[in-house]
Design an enzyme around this catalytic site. Sequence first.
Site, PDB file in Angstrom:
ATOM      1  N   ASP A   1     113.684  28.933  72.530  1.00 32.60           N
ATOM      2  CA  ASP A   1     114.536  28.394  71.483  1.00 32.60           C
ATOM      3  C   ASP A   1     115.836  27.952  72.168  1.00 32.60           C
ATOM      4  OD1 ASP A   1     115.652  27.873  68.927  1.00 32.60           O
ATOM      5  OD2 ASP A   1     116.554  29.862  68.882  1.00 32.60           O
TER       6      ASP A   1
ATOM      7  N   ASP B   1     119.351  27.481  70.256  1.00 33.59           N
ATOM      8  CA  ASP B   1     120.528  28.134  69.678  1.00 33.59           C
ATOM      9  C   ASP B   1     120.425  29.648  69.791  1.00 33.59           C
ATOM     10  OD1 ASP B   1     121.539  25.666  68.953  1.00 33.59           O
ATOM     11  OD2 ASP B   1     120.587  25.693  66.993  1.00 33.59           O
TER      12      ASP B   1
END
Length: 216
Positions: free
Chosen positions: A7, A9
């Site tokens: 991922d 963020d």
Amino acid sequence: MKAFIFDLDGVITDSAEYHYLAWKALGEELNIPFDREFNETLKGVSRTESLERILRLGGREHDFSVEEKEQLATKKNEHYVSLISNITHADILPGVEAFLSEIRQAGYKVGMASASKNAYMVTKQLGLLAAFDHIVDAATVAESKPHPEVFLKAAEALRVEPKDCIGVEDAVAGVEAIHAAGMFAVGIGDPAVLTEADVVFTDTTGLTLDNVLTRI
């Protein structure tokens, strides 16, 4: 295991703070105040679904047409983009660049599966585009996390079976997406929150190849 899929963020950089500030500004404009605790429920969730959750919080989910909601989501994104325009290489989370280099040298494929439509831009500003073989972001998928589509697309692009992939996430929805894709889930954050992850590191400094592989 043949690939790591990250991922963005909260895992590569802490742009999650900018999402919070942008959503909070929009919420205040709509007279829907919310705190950081509520913001946790938006982590890993698409822009459209995040807006719906905020409107439900304020009891205003029926106050806007589809077009108006699109305009609100666009307004939030424009604010977010202005906030992240100053992100640089210095904003890479501790240990991440070394870990990316380590797994690359060890022969693993490296992908990104982000709920952000700005993933490519942010990764470029961080100076990390060369660290990833492929980036899948929200602009290229129909379903948002916890649906596994973004992770499955990343595995497909890397030409690796999902069962041979390790997903790295900081959000509950992201961990659910990793497992739904049939992958091993590494969580970054509070173990009391990321209870479904196969292994959890409290922060990115714990990310080393040995630390991960010895726990599989």
